[in-house]
Design a protein around this motif. Structure first.
Motif, PDB file in Angstrom:
ATOM      1  N   ILE A  48     -21.450  13.868  28.430  1.00  0.00           N
ATOM      2  CA  ILE A  48     -22.661  14.385  27.792  1.00  0.00           C
ATOM      3  C   ILE A  48     -23.853  13.468  28.079  1.00  0.00           C
ATOM      4  CG2 ILE A  48     -23.731  14.856  25.557  1.00  0.00           C
ATOM      5  CD1 ILE A  48     -20.944  15.719  24.570  1.00  0.00           C
ATOM      6  N   GLY A  49     -23.611  12.165  28.026  1.00  0.00           N
ATOM      7  CA  GLY A  49     -24.679  11.226  28.360  1.00  0.00           C
ATOM      8  C   GLY A  49     -25.149  11.373  29.796  1.00  0.00           C
ATOM      9  N   GLY A  50     -24.198  11.643  30.721  1.00  0.00           N
ATOM     10  CA  GLY A  50     -24.583  11.850  32.118  1.00  0.00           C
ATOM     11  C   GLY A  50     -25.397  13.111  32.316  1.00  0.00           C
ATOM     12  N   PHE A  53     -14.343   9.969  27.225  1.00  0.00           N
ATOM     13  CA  PHE A  53     -15.004  10.394  28.467  1.00  0.00           C
ATOM     14  C   PHE A  53     -15.879  11.632  28.243  1.00  0.00           C
ATOM     15  CE2 PHE A  53     -10.742  12.469  29.386  1.00  0.00           C
ATOM     16  CZ  PHE A  53     -11.164  13.789  29.443  1.00  0.00           C
ATOM     17  N   GLU A  54     -15.657  12.378  27.179  1.00  0.00           N
ATOM     18  CA  GLU A  54     -16.557  13.489  26.874  1.00  0.00           C
ATOM     19  C   GLU A  54     -17.923  12.968  26.437  1.00  0.00           C
ATOM     20  OE1 GLU A  54     -17.827  17.493  26.314  1.00  0.00           O
ATOM     21  OE2 GLU A  54     -16.318  16.475  27.531  1.00  0.00           O
ATOM     22  N   ASN A  55     -17.954  11.869  25.678  1.00  0.00           N
ATOM     23  CA  ASN A  55     -19.239  11.251  25.324  1.00  0.00           C
ATOM     24  C   ASN A  55     -19.977  10.777  26.569  1.00  0.00           C
ATOM     25  OD1 ASN A  55     -18.993  11.612  22.544  1.00  0.00           O
ATOM     26  ND2 ASN A  55     -17.921   9.659  22.261  1.00  0.00           N
ATOM     27  N   SER A 101     -15.888  18.577  35.263  1.00  0.00           N
ATOM     28  CA  SER A 101     -17.059  19.287  34.762  1.00  0.00           C
ATOM     29  C   SER A 101     -18.239  19.093  35.702  1.00  0.00           C
ATOM     30  CB  SER A 101     -17.447  18.788  33.362  1.00  0.00           C
ATOM     31  OG  SER A 101     -16.394  18.973  32.440  1.00  0.00           O
ATOM     32  N   GLU A 102     -19.221  19.982  35.560  1.00  0.00           N
ATOM     33  CA  GLU A 102     -20.456  19.881  36.334  1.00  0.00           C
ATOM     34  C   GLU A 102     -21.441  18.973  35.606  1.00  0.00           C
ATOM     35  OE1 GLU A 102     -23.803  22.910  38.229  1.00  0.00           O
ATOM     36  OE2 GLU A 102     -22.657  23.492  36.454  1.00  0.00           O
ATOM     37  N   ILE A 103     -22.136  18.146  36.381  1.00  0.00           N
ATOM     38  CA  ILE A 103     -23.191  17.305  35.823  1.00  0.00           C
ATOM     39  C   ILE A 103     -24.565  17.843  36.207  1.00  0.00           C
ATOM     40  CG2 ILE A 103     -24.254  15.020  35.867  1.00  0.00           C
ATOM     41  CD1 ILE A 103     -21.711  15.014  34.288  1.00  0.00           C
TER      42      ILE A 103
END
Length: 294
Positions: A76-78, A71-73, A54-56
């Motif tokens: 989202i935090g990143g 790792f989805e949490n 995914s893109e950050i």
């Protein structure tokens, strides 16, 4: 009153690490490679709803293996960290190094806490620079440590075997097609040493392309574009093989023609010598007699 069961801190940490590693190993692998125009992410992922890559932010992407909800949490935090920092300061202040440090603190805190189980995840954070030497790739294991990677990296599944395969074959200056082909070849190898066939429907591919004119460098490669890239290199290999077979058959045909002409030449020579021998038999025998006498 019963005596509480005692476990040394070293043993407790070793057990937690083993638990996390087993959970990560059950996931399908992700490969990240540098190529001439950026960084390519290739994951074995048949799902189109749950992304491993995914893109950050503008130049930063994220890849992970393990438990999706965990790792989805983290992803989202990143994204929240990057957006807040870019808004508060400047977009250039959002870097992969800073994001990796934030993830390291989070994973390290969770791993050392006895109140909850460790996260069964392994992360990759990559940033594309203005030149290949400016690219950054960081790998974050379950315990929160940071590993600075160069060239290629693999996580999840049989990552050790895949990493060894990539280290032997990856080189600087590879095109996107060459890097994609190498990544698919490495993912196709199983633990027993055999090979599988991975199609475009089984792969999740994305790039951080420094040549894109947009500020956001992240791009997914899907559908026909991915199939075309895979087919181009398969067709190129088939074309090379066909050319080699054609050259070999031409050489064989040429050799057979040479042998045939050589054989006909030899028969003509024998016929000529036979005629000459018949016409000069007497003189030849007399010369032979003189020679023997001398």
């Amino acid at each position: 009153m019963s005596t509480p069961f005692y476990v040394s801190p070293q043993q407790a940490m070793a057990d937690r690490a083993e638990y996390a590693r087993k959970g990560i190993a059950r996931g399908r692998s992700v490969v990240v490679l540098q190529y001439i125009d950026g960084v390519v992410f290739v994951a074995e992922n048949p799902s189109r709803a749950l992304h491993k890559v995914s893109e950050i932010y503008d130049r930063i992407a994220f890849a992970a293996v393990g438990k999706y909800n965990e790792f989805e949490n983290l992803r989202i935090g990143g994204v929240r960290y990057a957006d807040l920092r870019g808004y508060t300061y400047d977009r250039e202040d959002v870097t992969a190094r800073g994001l990796a440090n934030v993830y390291a603190q989070t994973l390290g805190t969770i791993f050392s806490s006895a109140a909850e189980k460790p996260y069964e995840v392994e992360l990759i954070v990559a940033e594309v620079g203005n030149a290949p030497e400016d690219d950054q790739i960081y790998r974050l294991p379950h315990d929160g440590s940071i590993v600075d990677e160069h060239g290629s990296v693999a996580v999840g599944g049989n990552a050790d075997q895949i990493s060894s395969y990539l280290d032997q074959r990856h080189r600087e200056g590879m095109t996107l097609g060459e890097a994609l082909k190498l990544a698919v070849e490495s993912l196709s190898r199983d633990t027993a040493g055999g090979e599988r066939t991975l199609t475009a429907e089984q792969l999740e591919v994305a790039t951080l392309d420094r040549t894109r004119p947009q500020q956001r460098k992240f791009k997914r490669i899907l559908g026909r574009q991915l199939s075309r890239l895979l087919d181009e290199h398969t067709g190129a290999e088939g074309g090379k093989s066909a050319d080699g077979d054609a050259d070999a058959s031409d050489e064989a045909a040429g050799g057979a023609a040479g042998e045939s002409s050589g054989a006909s030449g030899a028969s003509d020579a024998e016929a000529t010598s036979g005629k000459d021998g018949a016409g000069k038999g007497d003189s030849g025998s007399s010369k032979g007699t003189e020679t023997s006498e001398d």
